[in-house]
Design a protein around this motif. Sequence first.
Motif, PDB file in Angstrom:
ATOM      1  N   ASP A  27     -35.928  -2.757  35.029  1.00 36.46           N
ATOM      2  CA  ASP A  27     -34.332  -3.052  33.779  1.00 36.46           C
ATOM      3  C   ASP A  27     -33.709  -3.265  34.476  1.00 36.46           C
ATOM      4  OD1 ASP A  27     -36.542  -2.298  31.671  1.00 36.46           O
ATOM      5  OD2 ASP A  27     -36.159  -0.252  31.630  1.00 36.46           O
ATOM      6  N   SER A  31     -32.296  -8.765  31.542  1.00 38.96           N
ATOM      7  CA  SER A  31     -34.018  -8.719  30.801  1.00 38.96           C
ATOM      8  C   SER A  31     -34.195  -8.195  29.845  1.00 38.96           C
ATOM      9  CB  SER A  31     -34.692  -8.338  32.497  1.00 38.96           C
ATOM     10  OG  SER A  31     -33.918  -6.878  32.317  1.00 38.96           O
ATOM     11  N   SER A  32     -33.538  -6.818  29.293  1.00 37.19           N
ATOM     12  CA  SER A  32     -33.463  -6.117  28.971  1.00 37.19           C
ATOM     13  C   SER A  32     -33.244  -6.740  27.869  1.00 37.19           C
ATOM     14  CB  SER A  32     -32.087  -4.631  28.836  1.00 37.19           C
ATOM     15  OG  SER A  32     -32.946  -4.207  30.443  1.00 37.19           O
ATOM     16  N   GLU A  35     -35.530  -9.435  26.081  1.00 39.37           N
ATOM     17  CA  GLU A  35     -37.373  -8.861  25.815  1.00 39.37           C
ATOM     18  C   GLU A  35     -36.345  -8.194  23.918  1.00 39.37           C
ATOM     19  OE1 GLU A  35     -38.550  -5.366  28.310  1.00 39.37           O
ATOM     20  OE2 GLU A  35     -37.962  -6.351  30.157  1.00 39.37           O
ATOM     21  N   ARG A  46     -43.627 -10.349  24.676  1.00 36.25           N
ATOM     22  CA  ARG A  46     -43.008  -9.392  24.933  1.00 36.25           C
ATOM     23  C   ARG A  46     -43.934  -9.219  26.498  1.00 36.25           C
ATOM     24  NH1 ARG A  46     -42.244  -4.528  23.489  1.00 36.25           N
ATOM     25  NH2 ARG A  46     -40.745  -4.350  25.260  1.00 36.25           N
ATOM     26  N   ILE A  50     -41.883 -11.091  29.425  1.00 37.18           N
ATOM     27  CA  ILE A  50     -41.693  -9.940  30.788  1.00 37.18           C
ATOM     28  C   ILE A  50     -42.788 -10.022  32.223  1.00 37.18           C
ATOM     29  CG2 ILE A  50     -42.622  -7.433  32.012  1.00 37.18           C
ATOM     30  CD1 ILE A  50     -42.171  -6.854  28.553  1.00 37.18           C
ATOM     31  N   CYS A  51     -43.917 -10.584  32.490  1.00 39.07           N
ATOM     32  CA  CYS A  51     -44.621 -11.539  32.999  1.00 39.07           C
ATOM     33  C   CYS A  51     -44.180 -12.307  33.876  1.00 39.07           C
ATOM     34  CB  CYS A  51     -45.936 -11.913  33.201  1.00 39.07           C
ATOM     35  SG  CYS A  51     -46.956 -10.181  32.296  1.00 39.07           S
ATOM     36  N   ARG A  53     -41.222 -13.426  33.905  1.00 43.88           N
ATOM     37  CA  ARG A  53     -39.326 -13.155  34.507  1.00 43.88           C
ATOM     38  C   ARG A  53     -40.037 -12.238  35.788  1.00 43.88           C
ATOM     39  NH1 ARG A  53     -37.862  -8.688  34.358  1.00 43.88           N
ATOM     40  NH2 ARG A  53     -38.501  -7.652  32.888  1.00 43.88           N
ATOM     41  N   LEU A  69     -46.794  -4.008  32.270  1.00 49.72           N
ATOM     42  CA  LEU A  69     -46.255  -3.480  30.627  1.00 49.72           C
ATOM     43  C   LEU A  69     -46.063  -2.635  30.596  1.00 49.72           C
ATOM     44  CD1 LEU A  69     -48.323  -6.910  30.481  1.00 49.72           C
ATOM     45  CD2 LEU A  69     -46.299  -6.848  30.003  1.00 49.72           C
ATOM     46  N   ARG A  72     -43.454  -0.628  29.646  1.00 45.11           N
ATOM     47  CA  ARG A  72     -42.859  -1.537  28.465  1.00 45.11           C
ATOM     48  C   ARG A  72     -43.627  -0.914  27.505  1.00 45.11           C
ATOM     49  NH1 ARG A  72     -40.992  -3.289  32.873  1.00 45.11           N
ATOM     50  NH2 ARG A  72     -39.264  -4.200  33.350  1.00 45.11           N
TER      51      ARG A  72
END
Length: 205
Positions: A27, A31-32, A35, A46, A50-51, A53, A69, A72
Amino acid sequence: MSRSVTRRTEWPGHESPARSAGQGLGDSPDSSRAEKELSPQDPAERARAICLRLLTGTPRTRKQLRDALHKRDIPDEVADEVLSRFEDVGLIDDGAFADAWVESRHHGRGLARRALARELRTKGVDSALIDEAVGQLDPDQEEATARELVARRLRSTRGLERDRRLRRLAGMLARKGYPEGMALRVVREALEQEGEDVEDLGDHY
């Protein structure tokens, strides 16, 4: 290695894919925040964010993304659906990843097929894709790389007893995945060219 040659630029300067593949999985503040801006009721969105990024600038395998994933708390069924869609559009391609990995790690680190296959297994690449990727590494090219590795290390072993030189150089090749027979032969020939008597060295390895 016809397929992989066109993909060598995926890791400029032959940067270690092992290091690149590990970046971005943790993290970061940016990025946090990104998300958290997505609705927790929309795990698919989400997962896609994530993917995307993680894939920016760095190829990754399906398993690497699935692990991210899972970390998260994306439900498995949602993760599988998103990852399958990414595969359909070509954003995930484990075969291309394996080709580029073999090309980069062989030229950048001098790794042989056995070591390359072992690394790809840890990335979750399918066995058939691994066999295809490492199979494109020509045996003559692999042996030529082994000779280059020995030539670079030969000077640093001067002054050692001959059997210690053999063990050290052959051991270096073995750690990089070269077969014992090839390692011994390449080292013996290098020492012979240097004028070292290696007639009985094989008995000490």
